[in-house]
Every structure is written in C-alpha cells, then in structure tokens.
Design a protein around this motif. Structure first.
Motif, mmCIF file in Angstrom:
data_model
loop_
_atom_site.group_PDB
_atom_site.id
_atom_site.type_symbol
_atom_site.label_atom_id
_atom_site.label_comp_id
_atom_site.label_asym_id
_atom_site.label_seq_id
_atom_site.Cartn_x
_atom_site.Cartn_y
_atom_site.Cartn_z
ATOM 1 N N GLY A 63 0.736 -1.165 -0.170
ATOM 2 C CA GLY A 63 0.165 -0.228 0.350
ATOM 3 C C GLY A 63 0.180 1.219 0.079
ATOM 4 O O GLY A 63 0.065 2.449 0.028
ATOM 5 N N ILE A 64 2.013 1.587 0.564
ATOM 6 C CA ILE A 64 3.205 2.430 -0.294
ATOM 7 C C ILE A 64 3.716 2.132 -0.730
ATOM 8 O O ILE A 64 4.720 3.156 -0.860
ATOM 9 N N GLY A 65 3.580 1.269 -1.781
ATOM 10 C CA GLY A 65 4.505 1.178 -3.399
ATOM 11 C C GLY A 65 5.640 0.435 -3.663
ATOM 12 O O GLY A 65 6.358 0.200 -4.061
ATOM 13 N N ASN A 66 6.298 -0.577 -2.617
ATOM 14 C CA ASN A 66 7.020 -1.255 -2.453
ATOM 15 C C ASN A 66 7.203 -2.189 -2.967
ATOM 16 O O ASN A 66 5.551 -2.820 -2.885
ATOM 17 N N GLN A 67 8.134 -2.590 -3.528
ATOM 18 C CA GLN A 67 7.848 -3.556 -4.755
ATOM 19 C C GLN A 67 9.071 -4.974 -3.767
ATOM 20 O O GLN A 67 9.733 -4.663 -3.823
ATOM 21 N N PHE A 68 7.646 -5.995 -3.663
ATOM 22 C CA PHE A 68 8.822 -7.725 -3.504
ATOM 23 C C PHE A 68 9.238 -8.422 -4.544
ATOM 24 O O PHE A 68 7.673 -8.890 -5.697
ATOM 25 N N ALA A 69 9.529 -9.287 -4.867
ATOM 26 C CA ALA A 69 10.142 -10.722 -5.724
ATOM 27 C C ALA A 69 10.227 -11.869 -4.456
ATOM 28 O O ALA A 69 10.894 -12.192 -3.655
ATOM 29 N N LEU A 70 9.216 -12.935 -4.791
ATOM 30 C CA LEU A 70 8.618 -13.875 -3.164
ATOM 31 C C LEU A 70 9.595 -15.620 -4.148
ATOM 32 O O LEU A 70 8.887 -15.718 -5.185
ATOM 33 N N LEU A 71 10.107 -15.797 -3.681
ATOM 34 C CA LEU A 71 10.672 -17.380 -3.527
ATOM 35 C C LEU A 71 10.555 -18.579 -2.683
ATOM 36 O O LEU A 71 10.443 -17.594 -1.371
ATOM 37 N N GLU A 72 9.661 -18.976 -2.611
ATOM 38 C CA GLU A 72 9.390 -20.086 -1.860
ATOM 39 C C GLU A 72 9.674 -21.155 -1.309
ATOM 40 O O GLU A 72 9.755 -22.225 -2.728
ATOM 41 N N PHE A 73 10.170 -21.496 -0.760
ATOM 42 C CA PHE A 73 11.220 -23.258 0.126
ATOM 43 C C PHE A 73 9.912 -23.664 1.061
ATOM 44 O O PHE A 73 10.020 -25.208 0.352
ATOM 45 N N VAL A 74 9.583 -22.903 1.584
ATOM 46 C CA VAL A 74 9.129 -22.975 2.367
ATOM 47 C C VAL A 74 8.035 -22.815 2.612
ATOM 48 O O VAL A 74 7.374 -21.416 3.252
ATOM 49 N N PRO A 75 6.441 -23.594 2.483
ATOM 50 C CA PRO A 75 4.878 -23.313 2.869
ATOM 51 C C PRO A 75 4.751 -22.499 4.031
ATOM 52 O O PRO A 75 4.764 -23.488 4.948
ATOM 53 N N GLY A 76 4.348 -20.872 3.972
ATOM 54 C CA GLY A 76 4.590 -20.406 5.551
ATOM 55 C C GLY A 76 5.062 -19.865 5.930
ATOM 56 O O GLY A 76 4.792 -19.446 7.042
ATOM 57 N N ALA A 77 6.500 -20.307 6.061
ATOM 58 C CA ALA A 77 7.605 -19.821 6.719
ATOM 59 C C ALA A 77 7.726 -18.512 6.440
ATOM 60 O O ALA A 77 7.601 -18.025 5.167
ATOM 61 N N PRO A 78 8.100 -17.650 6.787
ATOM 62 C CA PRO A 78 8.732 -15.878 6.953
ATOM 63 C C PRO A 78 9.885 -16.146 6.159
ATOM 64 O O PRO A 78 10.504 -17.079 5.450
ATOM 65 N N HIS A 79 10.341 -14.663 5.369
ATOM 66 C CA HIS A 79 11.144 -15.077 4.296
ATOM 67 C C HIS A 79 12.465 -13.934 4.773
ATOM 68 O O HIS A 79 12.228 -13.193 5.464
ATOM 69 N N ILE A 80 13.340 -14.814 4.287
ATOM 70 C CA ILE A 80 14.713 -13.776 4.521
ATOM 71 C C ILE A 80 14.268 -12.308 3.506
ATOM 72 O O ILE A 80 13.776 -13.051 2.415
ATOM 73 N N LEU A 81 14.853 -11.166 3.331
ATOM 74 C CA LEU A 81 13.946 -9.757 2.635
ATOM 75 C C LEU A 81 15.585 -9.715 1.844
ATOM 76 O O LEU A 81 16.613 -9.288 2.919
ATOM 77 N N LEU A 82 16.417 -9.504 0.912
ATOM 78 C CA LEU A 82 17.299 -8.434 0.398
ATOM 79 C C LEU A 82 16.685 -7.655 -0.396
ATOM 80 O O LEU A 82 16.188 -7.301 -0.918
ATOM 81 N N GLY A 83 17.514 -6.532 -0.646
ATOM 82 C CA GLY A 83 16.975 -5.005 -1.554
ATOM 83 C C GLY A 83 17.806 -4.162 -1.296
ATOM 84 O O GLY A 83 18.035 -3.961 -0.635
ATOM 85 N N SER A 84 17.262 -2.936 -1.446
ATOM 86 C CA SER A 84 17.598 -1.569 -1.605
ATOM 87 C C SER A 84 16.392 -0.584 -2.523
ATOM 88 O O SER A 84 15.057 -1.104 -2.254
ATOM 89 N N HIS A 85 16.700 0.471 -3.511
ATOM 90 C CA HIS A 85 15.816 0.692 -3.749
ATOM 91 C C HIS A 85 16.357 0.970 -5.022
ATOM 92 O O HIS A 85 17.471 1.182 -5.695
ATOM 93 N N LEU A 86 15.140 1.540 -6.129
ATOM 94 C CA LEU A 86 15.553 1.923 -7.747
ATOM 95 C C LEU A 86 15.555 3.640 -7.124
ATOM 96 O O LEU A 86 15.629 3.529 -8.613
ATOM 97 N N ASP A 87 15.065 4.064 -6.771
ATOM 98 C CA ASP A 87 14.573 5.428 -7.111
ATOM 99 C C ASP A 87 15.778 6.011 -6.892
ATOM 100 O O ASP A 87 16.427 5.443 -6.585
#
Length: 431
Positions: A63-87
């Motif tokens: 809802g604030i415009g953050n963009q995510f790409a998700l890879l699932e290895f373990v259904p229902g498990a949390p995520h290790i998040l990697l990234g930064s910004h493109l603006d």
C-alpha cells in the motif's frame, strides 16, 4: 559449504543487467534521474517485475508502493529479505540503491539455482524488495517505504505527503500503476548491500565494509517570513526580505560544524523554496530544510540548539519571523554482532578483505534493523562521491559484493541469524 566467487558467466549477467538498468532515466553526464513515482521510476519497476516473473517468482506491491519478488522454499515460513531502492535523486548517480536491488535479484537467482541443483534446502523463504522513496528527493521524508513497512511511519500520512507541485504520494503511485494492495511478506531477517558513499574503503583498499552502526541524524524544517514588496520602489531600510534572512540562516547551518572537532558533525541545507519567486518582488517567505548528522546524538542536539538561538538573533535583527521544527529524527542504530561476524566470515571465505564501518548516510536497513536481524554491507565508492552524476563504483567491486550478498543470504536462509534479535520473526505493521 565454503563460499566461492561466481563464474565469469554469472558476473557478466549481473553486469549486463546493471548497465541496462542504468539506461533508464539516464542523464547526459552518466547519472540517472528517476525520482520516486515518476515515469522513469515506473520503468525500473517494470524491469524488476520482468526479471522476477521470467523466473516464476511471485510479485507483490504493497500500500505504499514497495515492490517484492518472493521465492517459496517452505510454505508458510517467513522470508529472508534482500534489497534496496531503485529511485534516485534529481541528477543522481546510477549506483546508489539500484546496485543493491539488482545485486539482490541476482543473489536470489543464484540461490534458487543452487537449491534446484540439490544443495541443502533453506529453512525459510526468500524475497527481494525495491523500497519506495528511499531518497526523499521528490517526497519528504526519505526512507519512506521501508519505514512504513517497519511501522515507524503511518501509511495514511505518508500517502498524503505532497511534492513541490502539490501531487500526493497516493496520486503519484496511482498514476504509474504502483499503488498496491498486496500483503507484506513476513520477514525473519534482512540484508542489504550498497555503495559506501564515503572514502574509507577506497582509501584503505578494502573490498567490503560491514556496517556496525548508523549516525544520529535529524533535520530542521525552517520557515522564514518577511513582507512582500517592490524590489525597485521599496527603500532598503523599509524591507523585510525573507531571502536575506534565509541566507543568514544557511551560513549559520554551514558554520555550526566549526564549533566541534573536525569530522564530528556534518550539516547542510539542500532544499530551498521562496515566494513569490518573482524577479521584481522582495521575498515574503522562504522554506528550507537543514540536515544535521553526527555519530554522537549529543553533538547533533547541541548544534540544533545553537542554530535555534542564532535564528532567534537573526529574526530580531532583521524584523523577520523564523519558525523551526524538528523533522525526520533518526536515532543511532547498531546492527547485530552476529550479522557483523557473519559478514566478516563470508568475506574471509571469499578471499576478500573486510572491515567494520559506520554509515553516515541513512539506508532502508536502518529502518528494517528495528524489526528483524539485519546485515548491512558496503562496497567502495570512487572518491566517496554520491548523489551526483559522477558517482562511480568499479565492476570488480560490484561483482564481489554480489557474491558477498549471496553467501550472507545463503547462511541466513539456513539459520545463521536465528537468535540475533530478541524478537521472533516479525511481520510489518499494517499488512
């Protein structure tokens, strides 16, 4: 498994993508101009989406415009998040932020390929993020998307923020098709790699910086009020020129650093607007933002108090009204010791030198470190230059950084920082 450097083919793929993205919003002098929620920002977001969807990854926009790409290895498990910004900043550099997003996408791709090839399956999932409006060049405050994600800023308030033309964040995101409604991923850790934006790594010929803490920073939102009058017909003694008062304030902001030991405090005025901004009218109002940063919170607060007193003196001497309020205050953030140790170990395994380093600049990791164990890493910046078209980092340093991020993420996916925070895996506020 011991970490290894990438193949020449993997390195070439990353560099090709990095230099391709640098064409979006490219400026004549080698920089980029793709401020938040502009047409150029939309193009980088489309590139991000294309990279993820080509690999079958789920793409979400919150809802604030953050963009995510998700890879699932373990259904229902949390995520290790990697990234930064493109603006970017107006007439900014092509490395700041974008390097970290593209590095994260390639790190995720390499990890997915390793898992597909039969290497140990992660115990949690993986995601890559392109944070909204990290730079704050068009919409203030900066680090907006990650701060909303972390629950440090209110989403509704941030959507109502306006740029200098009166366009709100909500309307700007809607216009480019990136005001989303998707759920935010639950995260159990975060890692980010970035250019240093300083000279330490380059000066010491060290490939990797492991960030141990951030500087205390705050801004002063300053309004100088005078009286509008004719530049040709008003006697000098009768003028109440807001721009003259603002000029005196700007000098004081610059000079305040001289009251402290060298390199202790940095200060600047980077944005100024005036009304009515006519060549034949004495200015009635000037708005400016002062930025104060130091390792020690007490230094910033002392400088702020000194500036407030000096502004009161300027107002009394010139017959102006000067209002100043604290704005965008960010405490020191210390990154987990376990994350620092992990980065140092990975650098050693890769045959790369590393040192601990502080960050004077703000980053999305500063916000996310409040809610999940976070690893922040730097690669060298040539001449320490950033937020300008001359910003530059070498291909070899960028390639080494992608390897660092890949191996740090691989270890985090297999539990390396499970006990680095006292909190359990946390979900972002407002999801």
């Amino acid at each position: 498994m011991t970490a290894t450097l990438p193949s020449s083919a993997d390195a070439a793929k990353f560099l090709a993508d990095f230099h391709e993205v640098a064409k979006i919003g490219a400026t004549p002098n080698g920089g980029v101009d793709r401020q938040a929620a502009t047409a150029e920002d939309r193009l980088t977001r489309e590139w991000f989406r294309g990279f993820a969807e080509a690999r079958g990854w789920e793409v979400r926009v919150d809802g604030i415009g953050n963009q995510f790409a998700l890879l699932e290895f373990v259904p229902g498990a949390p995520h290790i998040l990697l990234g930064s910004h493109l603006d970017s900043q107006p007439l900014g550099g092509r490395f700041d932020g974008a390097y970290g997003v593209i590095a994260a996408l390639h790190a995720a791709d390499r990890i997915a390929n390793r898992v597909a090839a039969g290497e140990p399956r992660p115990t949690v999932n993986l995601a890559v993020v392109n944070w909204f409006n990290e730079e704050g060049g068009r919409f203030a405050p900066s680090i907006m998307g990650s701060s909303v994600f972390a629950g440090l800023m209110d989403e509704k308030q941030m959507l109502a923020v306006q740029d200098l033309a009166g366009v709100t964040v909500k309307d700007a995101l809607t216009a480019i098709g990136y005001l989303g409604r998707d759920a935010r991923p639950e995260i159990s850790g975060y890692a980010e790699i970035h250019i240093e934006q300083g000279r330490i790594l380059e000066r010491e010929a060290t490939p990797i910086g492991a960030v141990d803490y951030s500087w205390y920073t705050q801004k002063l939102d300053i309004e100088v009020l005078g009286e509008q009058s004719h530049t040709g017909a008003t006697a000098m003694a009768d003028r109440h020129d807001a721009l003259v008062g603002a000029a005196k304030v700007i000098l004081k902001v610059h000079e305040v650093t001289e009251h402290f030991e060298p390199e202790t405090l940095v200060s600047s005025v980077g944005q100024l607007t005036l009304e009515p901004n006519s060549p034949i009218v004495v200015a009635r109002r000037v708005h400016l933002v002062a930025d104060l940063r130091a390792a020690d919170k007490a230094v910033v607060l002392t400088a702020r108090d000194r500036l407030r007193a000096e502004m009161a003196e300027i107002a009394a001497a010139t017959g102006l009204t000067i209002n100043a309020r604290d704005f965008d205050v960010r405490d020191n953030q210390h990154y987990p010791e376990a994350g620092l140790a992990l980065a140092e170990r990975v650098a050693q395994e890769l045959g790369l030198g590393a040192r601990r380093i502080r960050t004077m600049a703000g980053h999305d990791s500063v916000a996310i470190n409040r809610i999940a164990p976070t690893v922040m890493m730097f690669i060298p910046s040539i001449d320490g230059v950033s937020h300008c078209e001359r910003e530059f980092s070498r291909d070899d340093d960028m390639v080494a950084g992608v390897s660092m991020l890949t191996e740090v993420a691989w270890n985090m996916l297999h539990g390396a920082l499970d006990h680095a925070h006292s909190e359990p895996a946390l979900q972002a506020a407002g999801s």
